[in-house]
Motif scaffolding. Structure first.
Motif, PDB file in Angstrom:
ATOM      1  N   CYS A  16       1.000  -1.222  -0.008  1.00  0.00           N
ATOM      2  CA  CYS A  16       0.086  -0.014  -0.120  1.00  0.00           C
ATOM      3  C   CYS A  16       0.795   1.250  -0.016  1.00  0.00           C
ATOM      4  O   CYS A  16       1.892   1.344   0.618  1.00  0.00           O
ATOM      5  N   CYS A  19       3.244   2.417   3.261  1.00  0.00           N
ATOM      6  CA  CYS A  19       3.505   1.263   4.045  1.00  0.00           C
ATOM      7  C   CYS A  19       4.942   1.376   4.559  1.00  0.00           C
ATOM      8  O   CYS A  19       5.699   1.541   3.814  1.00  0.00           O
ATOM      9  N   CYS A  50       2.854  -9.489   4.449  1.00  0.00           N
ATOM     10  CA  CYS A  50       3.070  -8.475   3.198  1.00  0.00           C
ATOM     11  C   CYS A  50       4.385  -8.127   3.308  1.00  0.00           C
ATOM     12  O   CYS A  50       5.103  -8.019   2.213  1.00  0.00           O
ATOM     13  N   ASN A 120       4.627  -4.489  12.662  1.00  0.00           N
ATOM     14  CA  ASN A 120       3.693  -3.609  12.493  1.00  0.00           C
ATOM     15  C   ASN A 120       2.478  -3.726  13.397  1.00  0.00           C
ATOM     16  O   ASN A 120       1.403  -3.167  13.279  1.00  0.00           O
ATOM     17  N   CYS A 199       1.731  -0.032   9.693  1.00  0.00           N
ATOM     18  CA  CYS A 199       0.608  -0.522   8.674  1.00  0.00           C
ATOM     19  C   CYS A 199      -0.115   0.564   8.513  1.00  0.00           C
ATOM     20  O   CYS A 199      -1.046   0.851   9.303  1.00  0.00           O
ATOM     21  N   VAL A 200      -0.216   1.604   7.404  1.00  0.00           N
ATOM     22  CA  VAL A 200      -0.941   2.559   7.309  1.00  0.00           C
ATOM     23  C   VAL A 200      -2.522   2.068   6.996  1.00  0.00           C
ATOM     24  O   VAL A 200      -3.316   2.852   6.960  1.00  0.00           O
ATOM     25  N   PHE A 202      -4.381  -0.863   8.102  1.00  0.00           N
ATOM     26  CA  PHE A 202      -5.121  -1.324   9.090  1.00  0.00           C
ATOM     27  C   PHE A 202      -4.591  -1.118  10.477  1.00  0.00           C
ATOM     28  O   PHE A 202      -5.655  -1.437  11.552  1.00  0.00           O
TER      29      PHE A 202
HETATM   30 FE1  SF4 Z   1      -0.884  -2.236   3.253  1.00  0.00          FE
HETATM   31 FE2  SF4 Z   1      -0.382  -2.862   5.749  1.00  0.00          FE
HETATM   32 FE3  SF4 Z   1       0.409  -4.718   4.245  1.00  0.00          FE
HETATM   33 FE4  SF4 Z   1       1.778  -2.403   4.437  1.00  0.00          FE
HETATM   34  S1  SF4 Z   1       1.726  -4.054   6.071  1.00  0.00           S
HETATM   35  S2  SF4 Z   1       1.126  -3.677   2.466  1.00  0.00           S
HETATM   36  S3  SF4 Z   1       0.284  -0.880   4.533  1.00  0.00           S
HETATM   37  S4  SF4 Z   1      -1.722  -3.926   4.685  1.00  0.00           S
END
Ligand code: SF4
Length: 289
Positions: A16, A19, A50, A120, A199-200, A202
């Motif tokens: 995202c 992030c 992620c 995160n 984590c921008v 969630f």
């Molecule tokens: Fe998106 Fe959060 Fe995953 Fe980063 S950690 S890619 S901000 S959902």
């Protein structure tokens, strides 16, 4: 000479926008370039999450393994060829949840490798569940009334379990994180960095602004990383009980023999360089084929 450009891949990350993983990837590329490491001598492993997609987007060797298993695969690579710089990377759910036992055993073995955790405080890939480092009271889809458990405190765990390099970085401090990564990659032993990674999408609590108001650098306080009891005190400074100042930097460092120094057969010569021409593997192959 290796440049950041050499480490770029043809595909781009799909995290995202905003992030914290982007900064972590940049810091790792800068660390590899600054150290002048030949990309073909660097191998990354990761689990699932992620952040675990990171090895796809840096031009070194890399293996995207299964959930929580980045460290055992990294161990196998290290034992097979200790001339490689091995770095394992994964998130807090991956490393402190399903992969926790591998973390503990890697610390106590003092394997000569680096381990970076993108912490995160939430499960991002599966759309925002409470993770092992989520704060008590943290509300997510899996804990709609607030988490009733205390989070895990991974730095004190690592120090107590035998890791010989224990640090915390912040994705909002790229230069600082790069320097920590450089030190970790060069450290002879298990070098672990917990990286605060907003984590921008969630995690609307532990944001960049939230961290920026709280983080401070240990090296600016005269902290002695060779003092284990001081390191443990600092490791306990930020937790769910206090929630105030958050130290980043090198907490603990110790010179101590690493795993391969105790392994006579391969300590001076990697397994891949041993002559196995007179070893009969017919029976083993029959079992597999
Ligand atoms: Fe998106 Fe959060 Fe995953 Fe980063 S950690 S890619 S901000 S959902």
């Amino acid at each position: 000479m290796v440049t950041i450009k050499d480490l770029n891949t043809r595909t781009q990350p799909n995290w995202c926008p905003g992030c914290g993983n982007y900064s972590i990837l940049t810091a790792l590329k800068m660390a590899v370039a600054d150290l002048g490491l030949d990309p073909k001598n660097v191998c990354l492993t990761s689990g699932i999450g992620c952040g675990s997609k990171l090895p796809h987007w840096i031009n070194t060797y890399g293996i995207h393994t299964i959930h929580g298993r980045g460290l055992p695969v990294a161990t196998g690579i290290h034992l097979a060829n200790n001339k490689l710089k091995v770095v394992s990377i994964g998130g807090d759910g991956d490393g402190y949840g399903i992969g926790l036992s591998h973390f503990v055993h890697s610390c106590r073995r003092n394997l000569d490798m680096a381990y970076f955790v993108q912490n995160n405080q939430i499960y991002g890939l599966t759309k925002g569940q409470t993770s092992p480092t989520s704060d008590k009271g943290f509300k997510t889809v899996s804990t709609p009334f607030g988490a009733i458990e205390w989070p895990i405190f991974p730095l004190s765990l690592a120090i107590e379990q035998g890791a010989t390099f224990v640090a915390r970085g912040f994705a909002g401090e790229i230069k600082h994180l790069t320097e920590l990564m450089k030190q970790a990659i060069q450290h002879p032993g298990f070098a672990y960095i917990d990286i605060l990674q907003p984590c921008v999408t969630f995690n609307k609590k532990n944001t960049y602004d939230w961290f920026k108001k709280r983080v401070y650098k240990l090296e600016e306080t005269g902290h002695d990383p060779t003092d284990k009891s001081e390191a443990l005190k600092k490791a306990d400074e930020w937790n769910a009980y206090y929630d105030d100042n958050i130290p980043i930097g090198l907490f603990y460092k110790k010179d101590h023999e690493h795993y391969l120094e105790r392994y006579e057969y391969i300590k001076d010569k990697p397994l891949v360089e041993h002559d196995i021409s007179n070893v009969d593997i017919t029976k083993i192959m029959e079992d597999f084929v």
